[in-house]
Write a protein that holds these residues in place. Structure first.
Motif, PDB file in Angstrom:
ATOM      1  N   ARG A 166       0.805  -1.198   0.018  1.00  0.00           N
ATOM      2  CA  ARG A 166      -0.034  -0.083   0.007  1.00  0.00           C
ATOM      3  C   ARG A 166       1.054   1.138  -0.083  1.00  0.00           C
ATOM      4  N   LYS A 167       1.870   1.157   0.732  1.00  0.00           N
ATOM      5  CA  LYS A 167       2.846   2.400   0.853  1.00  0.00           C
ATOM      6  C   LYS A 167       3.477   2.612  -0.754  1.00  0.00           C
ATOM      7  N   HIS A 168       3.532   1.675  -1.533  1.00  0.00           N
ATOM      8  CA  HIS A 168       4.216   2.013  -2.683  1.00  0.00           C
ATOM      9  C   HIS A 168       3.280   1.727  -3.766  1.00  0.00           C
ATOM     10  N   GLN A 169       2.086   1.573  -3.439  1.00  0.00           N
ATOM     11  CA  GLN A 169       0.904   1.799  -4.502  1.00  0.00           C
ATOM     12  C   GLN A 169       0.962   0.338  -5.557  1.00  0.00           C
ATOM     13  N   VAL A 170       1.556  -0.555  -4.823  1.00  0.00           N
ATOM     14  CA  VAL A 170       1.694  -2.007  -5.622  1.00  0.00           C
ATOM     15  C   VAL A 170       0.616  -2.770  -5.231  1.00  0.00           C
ATOM     16  N   ARG A 171      -0.074  -3.404  -6.193  1.00  0.00           N
ATOM     17  CA  ARG A 171      -1.275  -4.484  -5.986  1.00  0.00           C
ATOM     18  C   ARG A 171      -0.742  -5.694  -5.267  1.00  0.00           C
ATOM     19  N   VAL A 172      -1.722  -6.285  -4.304  1.00  0.00           N
ATOM     20  CA  VAL A 172      -1.238  -7.413  -3.599  1.00  0.00           C
ATOM     21  C   VAL A 172      -2.311  -8.350  -3.743  1.00  0.00           C
ATOM     22  N   GLY A 173      -1.798  -9.637  -3.891  1.00  0.00           N
ATOM     23  CA  GLY A 173      -2.838 -10.751  -4.240  1.00  0.00           C
ATOM     24  C   GLY A 173      -2.684 -11.770  -2.957  1.00  0.00           C
ATOM     25  N   ASN A 174      -3.785 -12.544  -3.008  1.00  0.00           N
ATOM     26  CA  ASN A 174      -3.977 -13.704  -1.998  1.00  0.00           C
ATOM     27  C   ASN A 174      -4.281 -15.352  -2.952  1.00  0.00           C
ATOM     28  N   PRO A 175      -3.522 -15.897  -2.535  1.00  0.00           N
ATOM     29  CA  PRO A 175      -3.893 -17.378  -3.388  1.00  0.00           C
ATOM     30  C   PRO A 175      -4.806 -18.281  -2.785  1.00  0.00           C
ATOM     31  N   HIS A 176      -5.241 -17.762  -1.663  1.00  0.00           N
ATOM     32  CA  HIS A 176      -6.232 -18.793  -1.082  1.00  0.00           C
ATOM     33  C   HIS A 176      -7.562 -18.210  -0.532  1.00  0.00           C
ATOM     34  N   THR A 177      -8.135 -17.422  -1.530  1.00  0.00           N
ATOM     35  CA  THR A 177      -9.348 -16.775  -1.258  1.00  0.00           C
ATOM     36  C   THR A 177     -10.649 -17.868  -1.194  1.00  0.00           C
ATOM     37  N   THR A 178     -11.403 -17.834   0.002  1.00  0.00           N
ATOM     38  CA  THR A 178     -12.441 -18.517   0.109  1.00  0.00           C
ATOM     39  C   THR A 178     -13.809 -17.698   0.376  1.00  0.00           C
ATOM     40  N   ALA A 179     -14.904 -18.386   0.514  1.00  0.00           N
ATOM     41  CA  ALA A 179     -16.093 -18.055   0.954  1.00  0.00           C
ATOM     42  C   ALA A 179     -15.988 -17.244   2.341  1.00  0.00           C
ATOM     43  N   LYS A 180     -15.076 -17.846   3.284  1.00  0.00           N
ATOM     44  CA  LYS A 180     -14.922 -17.398   4.540  1.00  0.00           C
ATOM     45  C   LYS A 180     -14.012 -16.421   4.718  1.00  0.00           C
ATOM     46  N   ASN A 181     -12.990 -16.048   3.827  1.00  0.00           N
ATOM     47  CA  ASN A 181     -12.165 -14.812   4.018  1.00  0.00           C
ATOM     48  C   ASN A 181     -12.157 -13.699   2.971  1.00  0.00           C
ATOM     49  N   TYR A 182     -13.017 -13.878   1.969  1.00  0.00           N
ATOM     50  CA  TYR A 182     -13.097 -12.965   0.854  1.00  0.00           C
ATOM     51  C   TYR A 182     -13.396 -11.458   1.191  1.00  0.00           C
ATOM     52  N   GLU A 183     -14.457 -11.320   2.187  1.00  0.00           N
ATOM     53  CA  GLU A 183     -14.755 -10.137   2.639  1.00  0.00           C
ATOM     54  C   GLU A 183     -13.700  -9.276   3.366  1.00  0.00           C
ATOM     55  N   ARG A 184     -12.800 -10.098   4.275  1.00  0.00           N
ATOM     56  CA  ARG A 184     -11.891  -9.486   4.970  1.00  0.00           C
ATOM     57  C   ARG A 184     -10.589  -9.227   4.025  1.00  0.00           C
ATOM     58  N   LEU A 185     -10.558  -9.940   2.954  1.00  0.00           N
ATOM     59  CA  LEU A 185      -9.333  -9.741   2.079  1.00  0.00           C
ATOM     60  C   LEU A 185      -9.794  -8.490   1.334  1.00  0.00           C
ATOM     61  N   LEU A 186     -10.884  -8.348   0.833  1.00  0.00           N
ATOM     62  CA  LEU A 186     -11.339  -6.913  -0.074  1.00  0.00           C
ATOM     63  C   LEU A 186     -10.944  -5.826   0.874  1.00  0.00           C
ATOM     64  N   ASN A 187     -11.493  -5.943   2.156  1.00  0.00           N
ATOM     65  CA  ASN A 187     -11.501  -5.090   3.122  1.00  0.00           C
ATOM     66  C   ASN A 187     -10.149  -4.370   3.498  1.00  0.00           C
ATOM     67  N   GLU A 188      -9.098  -5.388   3.400  1.00  0.00           N
ATOM     68  CA  GLU A 188      -7.839  -5.092   3.728  1.00  0.00           C
ATOM     69  C   GLU A 188      -7.008  -4.430   2.739  1.00  0.00           C
ATOM     70  N   GLY A 189      -7.484  -4.695   1.447  1.00  0.00           N
ATOM     71  CA  GLY A 189      -6.918  -4.000   0.200  1.00  0.00           C
ATOM     72  C   GLY A 189      -6.439  -4.803  -0.695  1.00  0.00           C
ATOM     73  N   TYR A 190      -6.567  -6.294  -0.611  1.00  0.00           N
ATOM     74  CA  TYR A 190      -6.099  -7.318  -1.534  1.00  0.00           C
ATOM     75  C   TYR A 190      -7.027  -7.064  -2.959  1.00  0.00           C
ATOM     76  N   SER A 191      -6.284  -6.916  -4.133  1.00  0.00           N
ATOM     77  CA  SER A 191      -7.014  -6.884  -5.292  1.00  0.00           C
ATOM     78  C   SER A 191      -6.627  -7.796  -6.344  1.00  0.00           C
ATOM     79  N   PHE A 192      -6.013  -8.979  -5.938  1.00  0.00           N
ATOM     80  CA  PHE A 192      -5.740 -10.179  -7.087  1.00  0.00           C
ATOM     81  C   PHE A 192      -6.127 -11.338  -6.171  1.00  0.00           C
ATOM     82  N   LEU A 193      -7.187 -11.996  -6.255  1.00  0.00           N
ATOM     83  CA  LEU A 193      -7.805 -12.696  -5.609  1.00  0.00           C
ATOM     84  C   LEU A 193      -7.943 -14.125  -6.221  1.00  0.00           C
ATOM     85  N   MET A 194      -7.270 -15.109  -5.700  1.00  0.00           N
ATOM     86  CA  MET A 194      -7.195 -16.427  -6.308  1.00  0.00           C
ATOM     87  C   MET A 194      -8.042 -17.403  -5.495  1.00  0.00           C
TER      88      MET A 194
END
Length: 285
Positions: A238-266
């Motif tokens: 976020r400091k360097h305005q670089v996109r960050v991704g998560n390779p284990h996106t599930t129905a249980k965590n996708y809302e948290r990941l989106l709120n935390e700023g992840y934008s490459f969701l696998m």
């Protein structure tokens, strides 16, 4: 040269949206099934699966959907293919990136990148050489020149392919994404320097499996210590305005990941066995 955006992952980001992707294996039927899937992109997994460039070429062809191309009036793929190569960052390898790019993928993910030098090499491997006087010279391109298959796959002439075959966001018109996997405490410690000193990094993908192994918490992705380490990566990106991704996106965590700023969701592709389950219940077992 057309200004049309070909890379659907970049297109989603430029529209202010997260990009949704998944890992894919190299086979024709999987490619056919994914050709009209609701993903912005897929990542052909060649790190832990066999590295087979011929199979990659076949899969890329079967990923194409001629009806979709005609109806959209565009050569942009409905689902954008990337590849995760087998060579770790420390190997400073260039040939794997060159070969998958020459088959036509729109991006390369390098696993286990931990230093500025390794990050620089990952970006340089995806760029063609150019004169020192040229704008955006660094990182110095080392990709070998063999564009015929990739240009054909992209549906472009050679000159137009050269113009678009550079790394985004360093080159705004570039269609190639460089993804670095950050999956060790050493990498976390060096990430600020990587992002500050190596232009052309398209996104960072957290390797939480290997990271959790090093922390002694294998695959405990919700453990506070693992989450804290991942949070450091997100904050640095976020400091360097670089996109960050998560390779284990599930129905249980996708809302948290989106709120935390992840934008490459696998997310893992889900197969439905609902009919079989209901039939077994009716049959009494």
């Amino acid at each position: 040269m057309s200004s049309e955006r070909l890379n659907g992952i970049i297109r989603a980001w430029e529209q202010g949206k997260p990009a949704f992707t998944t890992f894919a294996k190299l086979d024709k039927q999987t490619a056919i099934e994914l050709s009209d899937a609701p993903y912005d992109g897929i990542v052909y997994e060649m790190e832990h699966n066999p590295y087979d460039v011929a199979a990659l070429g076949d899969s890329l062809q079967y990923l194409l959907n001629r009806r979709q191309i005609v109806e959209s009036g565009s050569v942009a793929p409905a689902v954008t293919p990337l590849a995760r190569i087998p060579a770790n960052g420390v190997e400073m390898n260039q040939s794997f990136a060159k070969q998958v790019l020459d088959r036509g993928v729109y991006g390369v993910i390098t696993p286990h990148v931990a230093t500025v030098e390794q990050a620089y090499n990952a970006v340089a491997s995806c760029r063609y050489a150019r004169p020192k006087s040229a704008p955006l010279y660094e990182p110095k391109g080392v990709r070998g020149d063999g564009p015929a298959n990739a240009a054909r796959y992209w549906g472009l002439g050679q000159a137009e392919y050269y113009a678009k075959a550079d790394v985004w966001p360093l080159a705004p018109q570039g269609e190639i994404l460089v993804g670095l996997m950050i999956e060790s405490t050493e990498a976390i410690g060096n990430l600020d320097d990587m992002l500050a000193n190596v232009p052309g990094i398209g996104f960072v993908l957290i390797g939480e499996g290997d990271l959790s192994q090093e922390l002694g918490l294998a695959r405990q992705y919700e453990h506070p210590e693992v989450l804290a380490a991942m949070g450091q990566i997100v904050a640095t990106c976020r400091k360097h305005q670089v996109r960050v991704g998560n390779p284990h996106t599930t129905a249980k965590n996708y809302e948290r990941l989106l709120n935390e700023g992840y934008s490459f969701l696998m997310a893992a592709p889900q197969r439905s066995y609902g009919v079989i389950g209901k039939a077994r219940e009716m049959a009494g077992y």
